[in-house]
Design an enzyme around this catalytic site. Sequence first.
Site, PDB file in Angstrom:
ATOM      1  N   HIS A   1       0.806  -1.226   0.000  1.00  0.00           N
ATOM      2  CA  HIS A   1       0.000   0.000   0.000  1.00  0.00           C
ATOM      3  C   HIS A   1       0.836   1.272   0.000  1.00  0.00           C
ATOM      4  O   HIS A   1       0.308   2.358  -0.123  1.00  0.00           O
ATOM      5  CB  HIS A   1      -0.966   0.018   1.183  1.00  0.00           C
ATOM      6  CG  HIS A   1      -0.285   0.306   2.496  1.00  0.00           C
ATOM      7  ND1 HIS A   1       0.366  -0.661   3.206  1.00  0.00           N
ATOM      8  CD2 HIS A   1      -0.131   1.446   3.196  1.00  0.00           C
ATOM      9  CE1 HIS A   1       0.877  -0.129   4.296  1.00  0.00           C
ATOM     10  NE2 HIS A   1       0.600   1.150   4.323  1.00  0.00           N
TER      11      HIS A   1
HETATM   12  C1  UD1 Z   1      -2.615   4.901   6.085  1.00  0.00           C
HETATM   13  C2  UD1 Z   1      -1.446   5.301   6.983  1.00  0.00           C
HETATM   14  C3  UD1 Z   1      -0.336   4.251   6.877  1.00  0.00           C
HETATM   15  C4  UD1 Z   1      -0.887   2.887   7.200  1.00  0.00           C
HETATM   16  C5  UD1 Z   1      -2.049   2.580   6.253  1.00  0.00           C
HETATM   17  C6  UD1 Z   1      -2.593   1.212   6.575  1.00  0.00           C
HETATM   18  C7  UD1 Z   1      -1.112   7.753   7.229  1.00  0.00           C
HETATM   19  C8  UD1 Z   1      -0.239   8.875   6.887  1.00  0.00           C
HETATM   20  N1  UD1 Z   1      -0.880   6.591   6.596  1.00  0.00           N
HETATM   21  O1  UD1 Z   1      -2.142   4.995   4.747  1.00  0.00           O
HETATM   22  O2  UD1 Z   1       0.699   4.553   7.786  1.00  0.00           O
HETATM   23  O3  UD1 Z   1       0.124   1.910   7.044  1.00  0.00           O
HETATM   24  O4  UD1 Z   1      -3.050   3.601   6.412  1.00  0.00           O
HETATM   25  O5  UD1 Z   1      -3.784   0.928   6.028  1.00  0.00           O
HETATM   26  O6  UD1 Z   1      -1.976   7.895   8.050  1.00  0.00           O
HETATM   27  N2  UD1 Z   1      -9.577   4.181   1.793  1.00  0.00           N
HETATM   28  C9  UD1 Z   1     -10.740   3.462   1.603  1.00  0.00           C
HETATM   29  N3  UD1 Z   1     -11.283   2.862   2.687  1.00  0.00           N
HETATM   30  C10 UD1 Z   1     -10.750   2.966   3.923  1.00  0.00           C
HETATM   31  C11 UD1 Z   1      -9.570   3.701   4.096  1.00  0.00           C
HETATM   32  C12 UD1 Z   1      -8.996   4.291   3.001  1.00  0.00           C
HETATM   33  O7  UD1 Z   1     -11.264   3.352   0.506  1.00  0.00           O
HETATM   34  O8  UD1 Z   1     -11.301   2.411   4.873  1.00  0.00           O
HETATM   35  C13 UD1 Z   1      -8.964   4.854   0.650  1.00  0.00           C
HETATM   36  C14 UD1 Z   1      -8.959   6.341   0.842  1.00  0.00           C
HETATM   37  O9  UD1 Z   1     -10.133   6.925   0.406  1.00  0.00           O
HETATM   38  C15 UD1 Z   1      -7.760   6.734   0.023  1.00  0.00           C
HETATM   39  C16 UD1 Z   1      -6.803   5.578   0.234  1.00  0.00           C
HETATM   40  O10 UD1 Z   1      -7.597   4.469   0.591  1.00  0.00           O
HETATM   41  O11 UD1 Z   1      -8.092   6.796  -1.329  1.00  0.00           O
HETATM   42  C17 UD1 Z   1      -5.740   5.926   1.229  1.00  0.00           C
HETATM   43  O12 UD1 Z   1      -6.131   5.640   2.555  1.00  0.00           O
HETATM   44  P1  UD1 Z   1      -5.523   6.426   3.835  1.00  0.00           P
HETATM   45  O13 UD1 Z   1      -5.984   5.739   5.051  1.00  0.00           O
HETATM   46  O14 UD1 Z   1      -5.792   7.848   3.735  1.00  0.00           O
HETATM   47  O15 UD1 Z   1      -3.986   6.301   3.742  1.00  0.00           O
HETATM   48  P2  UD1 Z   1      -3.100   5.051   3.487  1.00  0.00           P
HETATM   49  O16 UD1 Z   1      -2.296   5.363   2.325  1.00  0.00           O
HETATM   50  O17 UD1 Z   1      -3.932   3.818   3.488  1.00  0.00           O
END
Ligand code: UD1
Length: 377
Positions: A212
């Site tokens: 990821h």
């Molecule tokens: C975040 C954390 C990272 C962790 C990771 C694990 C920060 C800076 N980063 O990164 O350290 O290892 O989570 O999962 O906080 N999304 C969904 N559903 C969800 C959650 C996210 O669709 O339940 C999508 C969001 O809309 C976005 C992407 O996934 O498009 C990124 O998710 P986000 O949680 O913001 O950051 P990560 O890159 O996953």
Amino acid sequence: MKLNSKKFFIAIVAGTRPNFMKVAPLFKEFGKYKNIVEVSFVHTGQHYDKMMSDSFLFDLGLPKPDVLLDTGGGSHIKQLSLMMPGLEDAWNKKKPDLVIVVGDVNSTLAGALAARKMDINLAHVEAGLRSFDNTMPEEINRRIVDQISDILFVTEKSGVVNLKKEGIKDNVFLVGNVMIDSLVQNKDKFVKSDILKKLSLKNKKYAVLTLHRPPNVDDPKIFKDLFSHILNLAKKMPIVFPVHPRTRPSLLRAIESMGKLSNLIIIDPLGYIDFISLVSSSKFVLTDSGGLQEETTYLNIPCLTLRNTPERPVTISLGTSILIGRNYALIEDVANKIIMGDYKQGSIPPLWDGMSSQRIIDIIFKKYDLRSNTGLQ
Ligand code: UD1
């Protein structure tokens, strides 16, 4: 600090999948002292999908959040700018005596800043880890949170050394790893999972892949290069790939340009119990997740770490992690050796024994003089 009849009020902040397994053992341990502390669960909403949040809360036996914010999905700045007023409102209604944040995600930073700005004591669990790579959002979060915390709980020795170099010497405690507490506490449940049967897999006859991190998944050229090596490897052994939401678009592009991905079993993210069960029975793991490096070290499963700058060095020096970095060509060599039975044996780092949350709570009780307030020893 002397308390009157009022219970010491602690708010524990979590918001992402890797936070939930770190806070679960703390809730469990604090639950033994309901006569001394009142604990509130603040869910920032950073992870909001059923499989990224709800199933984890259920699997880990976490309480229903007392505060649930609606903040997930936007840019990091948008996330932070929604979380902080949400936390302020909640804590204006009832001000905690102590806020506990865990790990290094945006929810950790928001919780820490809000606590500091509201003049609330702050404890950071998993302090001191450093990748020394300031392009990682998590590294910025770690450095800021550690600088403003009153108590710092550290998982491995390198964390204590890093904090010392940054001038943080007081109230630093090496307590081990709360994530390992979760593994130890849920051991009985892992063996009961039927995930291998559901996926038609055999013990030690498959590998697990998780990805990821932006450097691996965001650039289509890099992702395609990584994937061509993964697909070559999949010819030798099936690879199960539970796909993180942020990786979905890159994966769809790769499927379009590379065609059918044979022997790669693509699934949605799994709940905690099924996922750890899947990992425990695997031959090896390929990952860019820091937490999974720690879990594989504890479970003694070889872990090919797809990171240039890992922040958990003990998983490499003592554990089962093998650093691949971005030199993806190494993947097949290392994995082939593992398949032939040739891999390094790891050992479990000091204090990763399932007792870290007890140590943390002991230290908090001592620091705030909570036992003597109730006559407990
Ligand atoms: C975040 C954390 C990272 C962790 C990771 C694990 C920060 C800076 N980063 O990164 O350290 O290892 O989570 O999962 O906080 N999304 C969904 N559903 C969800 C959650 C996210 O669709 O339940 C999508 C969001 O809309 C976005 C992407 O996934 O498009 C990124 O998710 P986000 O949680 O913001 O950051 P990560 O890159 O996953």
